[in-house]
Design a protein around this motif. Structure first.
Motif, PDB file in Angstrom:
ATOM      1  N   LYS A   1      29.250  33.994  38.900  1.00 43.15           N
ATOM      2  CA  LYS A   1      28.467  33.917  40.132  1.00 43.15           C
ATOM      3  C   LYS A   1      29.263  33.353  41.303  1.00 43.15           C
ATOM      4  O   LYS A   1      29.009  33.692  42.458  1.00 43.15           O
ATOM      5  N   ASP A   2      30.204  32.466  41.018  1.00 37.77           N
ATOM      6  CA  ASP A   2      30.960  31.827  42.095  1.00 37.77           C
ATOM      7  C   ASP A   2      32.274  32.536  42.412  1.00 37.77           C
ATOM      8  O   ASP A   2      33.108  32.010  43.151  1.00 37.77           O
ATOM      9  N   LEU A   3      32.467  33.727  41.881  1.00 34.40           N
ATOM     10  CA  LEU A   3      33.711  34.456  42.120  1.00 34.40           C
ATOM     11  C   LEU A   3      33.743  34.983  43.551  1.00 34.40           C
ATOM     12  O   LEU A   3      32.787  35.647  43.986  1.00 34.40           O
ATOM     13  N   PRO A   4      34.810  34.709  44.295  1.00 42.87           N
ATOM     14  CA  PRO A   4      34.903  35.206  45.672  1.00 42.87           C
ATOM     15  C   PRO A   4      34.755  36.722  45.744  1.00 42.87           C
ATOM     16  O   PRO A   4      35.247  37.440  44.861  1.00 42.87           O
ATOM     17  N   SER A   5      34.106  37.222  46.769  1.00 46.13           N
ATOM     18  CA  SER A   5      33.824  38.656  46.894  1.00 46.13           C
ATOM     19  C   SER A   5      35.087  39.494  46.999  1.00 46.13           C
ATOM     20  O   SER A   5      35.079  40.680  46.645  1.00 46.13           O
ATOM     21  N   ARG A   6      36.181  38.897  47.469  1.00 45.70           N
ATOM     22  CA  ARG A   6      37.412  39.675  47.623  1.00 45.70           C
ATOM     23  C   ARG A   6      38.129  39.928  46.292  1.00 45.70           C
ATOM     24  O   ARG A   6      39.090  40.692  46.231  1.00 45.70           O
ATOM     25  N   ILE A   7      37.645  39.281  45.210  1.00 39.80           N
ATOM     26  CA  ILE A   7      38.218  39.506  43.882  1.00 39.80           C
ATOM     27  C   ILE A   7      37.367  40.537  43.159  1.00 39.80           C
ATOM     28  O   ILE A   7      36.154  40.370  43.014  1.00 39.80           O
ATOM     29  N   SER A   8      37.984  41.604  42.697  1.00 41.64           N
ATOM     30  CA  SER A   8      37.269  42.643  41.946  1.00 41.64           C
ATOM     31  C   SER A   8      37.075  42.199  40.502  1.00 41.64           C
ATOM     32  O   SER A   8      37.951  41.533  39.923  1.00 41.64           O
ATOM     33  N   TYR A   9      35.936  42.563  39.918  1.00 33.21           N
ATOM     34  CA  TYR A   9      35.673  42.181  38.531  1.00 33.21           C
ATOM     35  C   TYR A   9      35.108  43.367  37.758  1.00 33.21           C
ATOM     36  O   TYR A   9      34.216  44.068  38.237  1.00 33.21           O
ATOM     37  N   TYR A  10      35.631  43.566  36.543  1.00 37.77           N
ATOM     38  CA  TYR A  10      35.188  44.650  35.672  1.00 37.77           C
ATOM     39  C   TYR A  10      34.774  44.067  34.326  1.00 37.77           C
ATOM     40  O   TYR A  10      35.576  43.437  33.645  1.00 37.77           O
ATOM     41  N   GLN A  11      33.519  44.282  33.959  1.00 36.11           N
ATOM     42  CA  GLN A  11      33.037  43.828  32.665  1.00 36.11           C
ATOM     43  C   GLN A  11      33.191  44.940  31.624  1.00 36.11           C
ATOM     44  O   GLN A  11      32.703  46.046  31.818  1.00 36.11           O
TER      45      GLN A  11
END
Length: 357
Positions: free
Chosen positions: A232-242
């Motif tokens: 939830k606290d991951l900066p928006s500029r970092i992409s994340y793939y589950q």
């Protein structure tokens, strides 16, 4: 050589991608391809592991969830894959070979009758995280054939048991993980890291390092992946793939792979990234060192040392020539020395050798 009946024992039903079970499933598939009759058994009960939940209820829930066969790994159809209450003669069929993994299961297979075949345990890490060091160490002394996936584990087991286990390194599937984009053609300011909530993976230190880098390199593209939902606290500029289905593509789009792990058996993601052409920065731990040679195939950093991590990644961000050289060296090493054909052949040879005794 005659085809063998092989039982593969896992310590629990596997509901999400995990490195240790993934390796066992790979062996199941590849041994089956060689004509052997392979069956996989997932145990609900482990020696020294207490559970307040009745075994019948656990089995009922797992059956409802349909996890007897892994949904995240394509296990070949001819391989039987079942959940059993425990690893005893009652639930394990006769075979030529019974191969387990995880220290607790060594105790379980040691008690099986001789009709279950020659007994092997694949040691994939020093599994003493539960504080049961003595029991773990004693498992190395049990009269089964011990195999290890990394050289540092071979030395450790020898020190604990007085016997040298056979070293059979992990391998990378070159049909899935291979270089599509040349390192020179990648965005230099791009990196990828596995995210994990397990403290041992060192993600908290990796994230702190990434925050420093983002402050110094505004154009830096950062990609994270993992089995967990996006933090939830991951900066928006970092992409994340589950649980990305396109992980090889993500590796191929990144210039640098970063592993801040505090401990590993034989870490798969850095090696997969190397096979795909990433330059790797990883911690100086045993589980990286079979393939991470400092300044040759990777840059090594001290665990938990944020400044060291930031400095080494910055070196590769600013020195394209060094990054490309390290990526090329690593890709060559993985493709030539860590292939499944060699590892499965070693495993098979160990089986036949034991059967002759």
């Amino acid at each position: 050589m005659k085809a063998l009946r092989i039982n593969i024992i896992l310590p629990f039903p596997v509901t999400k991608p995990v490195g240790g079970p993934k390796i066992m499933y790979e062996y199941a598939n590849r041994l089956s391809e060689r004509g052997h009759q392979v069956a996989v058994f997932h145990s609900l009960k482990r020696p020294f592991k207490k559970s307040a939940t009745p075994l019948w209820y656990k089995q009922f829930i797992y059956v409802l969830r349909g996890v007897a066969r892994p949904k995240w790994f394509e296990l070949k159809k001819q391989i039987s894959s079942v959940i059993v209450p425990e690893i005893t003669d009652k639930y394990i069929p006769d075979a030529d070979i019974t191969l387990s993994t995880w220290w607790q299961m060594t105790y379980a297979i040691d008690k099986l009758s001789v009709s279950k075949g020659k007994k092997f345990n694949l040691i994939q890490d020093y599994e003493n995280w539960g504080g049961e060091d003595e029991k773990v160490d004693n498992s190395f002394r049990l009269p089964v054939n011990h195999l290890v996936i990394a050289k540092y584990l071979q030395k450790l087991v020898e020190e604990k048991s007085g016997t040298v286990p056979e070293h059979i390194p992990n391998a990378i599937d070159s049909t899935k993980f291979f270089q599509k984009v040349m390192p020179k053609d990648r965005l230099p300011f791009s990196m990828i890291m596995m995210f994990s909530e397990e403290p041992r993976k060192g993600t908290v230190y990796g994230m702190e390092c990434i925050q420093l880098l983002l402050g110094k390199f505004p154009l830096l593209k950062v990609v994270l992946f993992g089995v967990y939902p996006r933090p939830k606290d991951l900066p928006s500029r970092i992409s994340y793939y589950q649980r990305p289905a396109n992980l090889p593509q993500l590796y191929n789009e990144a210039a640098i792979f970063f592993s801040p792990s505090l401990g590993e058996g034989w870490a798969l993601p850095p090696a997969e990234a190397m096979a795909c052409g990433c330059a790797v920065v990883c911690t100086d731990i045993g589980g990286h060192l079979d393939y991470a040679n400092n300044n040759e195939t990777a840059l090594l950093v001290q665990p938990k040392n944020i400044n060291d991590m930031e400095e080494k990644i910055r070196v590769l961000l600013e020195d394209n020539e060094l990054r490309i050289k390290i990526a090329a060296n690593a890709q060559r090493l993985i493709s030539t020395e860590f292939n499944w054909e060699t590892s499965v052949q070693k495993m098979e040879t160990s089986f036949y050798k034991a059967l002759k005794k």
